[in-house]
Motif scaffolding. Structure first.
Motif, PDB file in Angstrom:
ATOM      1  N   ASP A 191       0.826  -1.202   0.000  1.00  0.00           N
ATOM      2  CA  ASP A 191       0.000   0.000   0.000  1.00  0.00           C
ATOM      3  C   ASP A 191       0.863   1.256   0.000  1.00  0.00           C
ATOM      4  OD1 ASP A 191      -2.170  -1.687   0.123  1.00  0.00           O
ATOM      5  OD2 ASP A 191      -2.578  -1.331   2.244  1.00  0.00           O
TER       6      ASP A 191
ATOM      7  N   LYS B  36      -7.827  -5.241  11.326  1.00  0.00           N
ATOM      8  CA  LYS B  36      -7.795  -3.824  11.673  1.00  0.00           C
ATOM      9  C   LYS B  36      -6.524  -3.239  11.060  1.00  0.00           C
ATOM     10  CE  LYS B  36     -10.338  -4.235  16.054  1.00  0.00           C
ATOM     11  NZ  LYS B  36     -10.238  -4.121  17.531  1.00  0.00           N
TER      12      LYS B  36
ATOM     13  N   ASP C 164      -5.099  -0.256   8.203  1.00  0.00           N
ATOM     14  CA  ASP C 164      -5.400   0.925   7.396  1.00  0.00           C
ATOM     15  C   ASP C 164      -4.889   0.697   5.981  1.00  0.00           C
ATOM     16  OD1 ASP C 164      -6.145   3.396   6.544  1.00  0.00           O
ATOM     17  OD2 ASP C 164      -4.504   4.475   7.522  1.00  0.00           O
ATOM     18  N   SER C 165      -5.647  -0.106   5.228  1.00  0.00           N
ATOM     19  CA  SER C 165      -5.258  -0.487   3.872  1.00  0.00           C
ATOM     20  C   SER C 165      -6.328  -0.020   2.894  1.00  0.00           C
ATOM     21  CB  SER C 165      -5.095  -2.008   3.780  1.00  0.00           C
ATOM     22  OG  SER C 165      -4.984  -2.428   2.434  1.00  0.00           O
TER      23      SER C 165
ATOM     24  N   ALA D  69     -10.138  -1.490   2.435  1.00  0.00           N
ATOM     25  CA  ALA D  69     -11.282  -0.618   2.717  1.00  0.00           C
ATOM     26  C   ALA D  69     -12.208  -0.535   1.512  1.00  0.00           C
ATOM     27  CB  ALA D  69     -10.776   0.772   3.102  1.00  0.00           C
TER      28      ALA D  69
END
Length: 300
Positions: free
Chosen positions: A79, A268, A270-271, A275
């Protein structure tokens, strides 16, 4: 505090993914001895046995935690490279997701088309057991019937998948012409040996009983419906597949519906790709599934 060096973590992941030390060595372009030494070094750092030296090699419970960490780390690396505009081997992001066969055959594929820039790696598993793949670190997300989050995961409700007990009209006339409890003695179709949906329905119309032991196991969503329509036995069919056949007269509804709640569990993390997939899947589920209610079946 012990550290988890990236090269050691990646080596453990390669052994689990490739199945053997030799195959992992080939994938990493090192010697099998180097692979063995790296795994031992990681086990020494953690003070835990991380790998069962079987064929194929399998992670221990402690190893599964490291495998999850490894996959999350690699996803964050991809990412970040994408966000920086740097090359990522020319590949779109890959997402490993566990999904049950009925969802895959009915509403899940349209969700996949909403995020065309991703590569999906789907693992088919019963909705009551997809969370095991999350715990093992084999997938990043799962469609599951379990509302309790796996450690390190978040959960959101998707809706209820409705099933109708169905049979071929001639089969129903032969086996089910009488009290509802007759269904307990009729030949039945079951998806696989984890499928308890037919037993659950029988218990609602014949308390204390389960479906007949005259069972046919049909581990294919489309094949299951075809077998019911062919008169091999009765079975619980997703409403979206059953309604057109009921209208056409090739199936009859032999009782009330059973709703199975579905949830989306994911790391959990933040990708952005994860998402985007979660948003698309939730949108497709909102169209295809029934809203959650208090009265539903939890099938495991």
């Amino acid at each position: 505090m012990p550290e988890l060096p990236l090269d050691l973590v990646r080596t453990l992941l390669a052994v689990v993914d490739e199945g053997t030390f030799d195959a992992a060595a080939a994938a990493l372009h090192v010697t099998p001895s180097a692979v063995s030494q790296r795994v031992k070094a990681l086990e020494q750092r953690t003070g835990r046995v991380l790998l069962m030296r079987t064929k194929p090699a399998r992670a221990t419970e402690s190893g599964e935690a490291v495998i999850r960490f490894a996959r999350q780390l690699l996803q964050l690396e991809r990412d970040t490279l994408t966000e920086l505009g740097l090359p990522t081997a020319g590949e779109a992001a890959r997402l490993a997701i566990a999904v049950n066969a009925d969802s895959l055959s009915t509403w899940f594929i349209p969700a996949m088309t909403r995020v065309p820039n991703l590569r999906f790696d789907l693992h088919r598993e019963d909705e009551g057991h997809t969370t095991a793949l999350l715990r093992e670190g084999l997938v990043m997300a799962a469609v599951t019937s379990t509302p309790d989050p796996v450690q390190g995961c978040s959960v959101r409700a998707l809706g209820n998948m409705r099933y109708l007990p169905c049979a071929n009209p001639a089969f129903a006339a032969q086996w089910l012409d009488g009290p509802p409890a007759l269904v307990a003695d009729a030949p039945v179709l079951v998806f696989d040996r984890r499928d308890q949906l037919q037993d659950h329905f029988v218990a609602t119309v014949a308390p204390g009983r389960e479906a007949s032991q005259h069972r046919h196991y049909i581990p294919s969503s489309e094949g299951f419906v075809d077998a019911v329509a062919a008169g091999l036995g009765w079975g619980m069919v997703p409403e979206v597949q059953a309604r057109p056949r009921i209208t056409a007269g090739t199936l009859v509804d032999i009782g009330g519906p059973i709703d199975v709640p579905l949830y989306w569990q994911q790391w959990k993390l933040d990708s952005p790709p994860l998402a985007a997939a979660a948003q698309a899947i939730a949108a497709a589920a909102a169209i295809a599934l029934k809203p959650h209610t208090r009265h539903h079946a939890r099938i495991s």
